[in-house]
Design an enzyme around this catalytic site. Structure first.
Site, short mmCIF file in Angstrom:
data_model
loop_
_atom_site.label_atom_id
_atom_site.label_comp_id
_atom_site.label_asym_id
_atom_site.label_seq_id
_atom_site.Cartn_x
_atom_site.Cartn_y
_atom_site.Cartn_z
N GLU A 1 -20.96 3.05 9.55
CA GLU A 1 -19.74 3.73 9.09
C GLU A 1 -20.04 4.42 7.77
O GLU A 1 -20.42 3.78 6.78
CB GLU A 1 -18.61 2.73 8.93
CG GLU A 1 -17.36 3.27 8.25
CD GLU A 1 -16.83 4.54 8.89
OE1 GLU A 1 -16.55 5.52 8.16
OE2 GLU A 1 -16.68 4.57 10.14
N ARG B 1 -1.70 2.60 12.17
CA ARG B 1 -3.13 2.65 12.51
C ARG B 1 -3.95 1.71 11.63
O ARG B 1 -4.89 1.07 12.10
CB ARG B 1 -3.66 4.09 12.32
CG ARG B 1 -3.28 5.03 13.44
CD ARG B 1 -3.84 6.42 13.21
NE ARG B 1 -3.57 7.28 14.35
CZ ARG B 1 -4.36 7.41 15.40
NH1 ARG B 1 -5.48 6.72 15.45
NH2 ARG B 1 -4.04 8.20 16.40
N TYR C 1 9.30 6.44 15.07
CA TYR C 1 9.36 5.06 15.56
C TYR C 1 9.00 4.10 14.44
O TYR C 1 8.32 4.47 13.48
CB TYR C 1 8.45 4.84 16.77
CG TYR C 1 7.02 5.30 16.61
CD1 TYR C 1 6.07 4.50 15.98
CD2 TYR C 1 6.62 6.54 17.09
CE1 TYR C 1 4.76 4.92 15.85
CE2 TYR C 1 5.30 6.97 16.95
CZ TYR C 1 4.38 6.15 16.34
OH TYR C 1 3.08 6.56 16.20
N ASP D 1 -12.54 10.31 20.60
CA ASP D 1 -12.42 11.71 20.17
C ASP D 1 -13.76 12.43 20.14
O ASP D 1 -13.81 13.65 20.28
CB ASP D 1 -11.77 11.78 18.80
CG ASP D 1 -10.26 11.60 18.85
OD1 ASP D 1 -9.71 11.53 19.96
OD2 ASP D 1 -9.64 11.54 17.77
#
Length: 400
Positions: A34, A108, A220, A299
């Site tokens: 990462e 998220r 939401y 993605d």
């Protein structure tokens, strides 16, 4: 553990972390590269329908996620033309019983934190922050993956490399530089607000989908219903890469100030203090996903418009299928690894393309105007809640 049982995953987003946990469950050693120094998931809210939540539950994450997630009772479909709600898709217990797994909405960052905590506890997963994928070469023993941390470069032997590093994937660009993201002509604006600042009708545990001329709006609850996530989609020409650029709220309000948007929708937009925007990019439906012992997921392979609420779901599905295929492959055989990854791509491609098409179609439907908007509203009303929920079975009922 031998290199023959080592998989390197580039990217510690939702897809990459889920892939690491899924691969480790199949007996692989996993190294996650990462590039950022700390995990900070971009964006705000996401929806996890049963096809995705089922996988996370099977990975043992139910307890971690239940305290962070909200289970919405329904999707309330709102029409700017009609001035309010025209239909409701039941979720909650109805969707959970029908699909055998929950429908969740959450921040998220909460999902990424739960995945990262599970990764940190797993003895066969090594998460390397501040460490960037740089190069990969194949040879008789598998792959040599070059990673860089600052000025230091390091090589690692592995059986396979998984590019889960997002739409601007370095792995994909290394292998398939001809495949580049394409701007959709749409911009997503997002913001959050404290739930206590809104009237009760705005904070009920449901997803609100507002459809209107040339734009739509989704809201939401997230963060155990303490916050409301708001996303507005409008056309535009601003198309810089990135997920969190500041935006001028007057520009957004201008898109909703006319064209028949009711005061209730505009009030929701006005309640958000700070807006961020990101240009919506996609990838071609028929792009390459694998080359030898390297595969893409999420993605990096198939970035899509968010109008089916399946971006995270497709990445999670990819991770589960990829792990299953590699788990069934002869790990000491380079040809077997490559064949397993090709099999993964074949299994996933048709479903992902169908979701991509659905997202594009729904985005078009949401933005209809005039007589077409009236016809849309009447057709949605005529379906009824049971039929509307049944229309989602092909997505929600999917299993590995």
């Amino acid at each position: 553990m031998a290199a023959a049982r080592t998989i390197i995953v580039a990217g510690a987003g939702i897809g990459g972390l889920t892939a690491a946990l899924s691969l480790a469950a199949k007996g692989f050693r996993v190294i996650i590269l990462e590039k950022t120094e700390r995990l900070e998931e971009a964006g705000a809210g996401l929806q996890l329908s049963p096809n995705a939540s089922r996988i996370l539950v099977d990975l043992g994450l139910r307890a971690r996620l239940t305290s962070r997630a909200v289970t919405p009772e329904a999707i309330a479909i709102m029409s700017a033309r009609a001035g309010g709600e025209i239909a409701r898709v039941p979720l909650g217990e109805a969707a959970g019983q029908r699909a055998g797994a929950p429908y969740w909405v959450m921040h998220r960052a909460d999902l990424q934190a739960a995945l990262a905590a599970a990764v940190s506890e797993h003895p066969d997963i090594d998460l390397r922050l501040g460490c960037q994928f740089e190069d990969v070469t194949s040879h008789a023993r598998g792959l040599t993956v070059v990673q860089r941390r600052g000025d230091t470069r390091q090589q690692e032997l592995a059986a396979a490399l998984v590019g889960a590093d997002g739409i601007w994937s370095a792995v994909r660009n290394h292998l398939f530089p001809q495949t580049q993201p394409q701007f959709s002509g749409l911009i997503a604006w997002r913001g959050t607000l404290d739930a206590t600042t809104l009237p009760r009708e705005y904070t009920a545990p449901r997803v609100q989908l507002w459809m209107g001329p040339d734009a739509h709006l989704v809201a939401y609850p997230i963060s155990a219903a303490r916050q409301i996530n708001v996303v507005a989609i409008v056309p535009g020409t601003w198309n810089r890469p990135g997920w969190s650029a500041p935006g001028d709220v007057n520009e957004l309000k201008g898109a909703f100030a006319s064209k028949g948007w009711p005061a209730t929708a505009r009030m929701l937009l006005g309640a958000v203090d700070g807006w961020r925007r990101w240009a919506l990019f996609t990838l071609p439906d028929l792009g390459q996903w694998t080359e030898g012992a390297v595969a893409l997921l999420g993605d990096a392979a198939h970035a899509m418009l968010p109008f089916a609420a399946q971006g995270a779901g497709m990445a999670i599905e990819d991770a589960a299928v990829l792990a299953k295929c590699l788990g069934e492959a002869p790990s000491n055989n380079a040809a077997g690894i490559a064949a397993a990854l090709e099999h993964y791509a074949r299994l996933r491609r048709g479903r992902v393309q169908r979701v991509q098409r659905t997202a594009r179609q729904q985005g078009h439907i949401y933005h209809l105007t005039g007589p077409l908007a009236l016809a849309r509203d009447l057709a949605i009303k005529a379906m009824g809640p049971t039929r509307m929920l049944a229309r989602q079975d092909w997505i929600y009922d999917w299993r590995v």
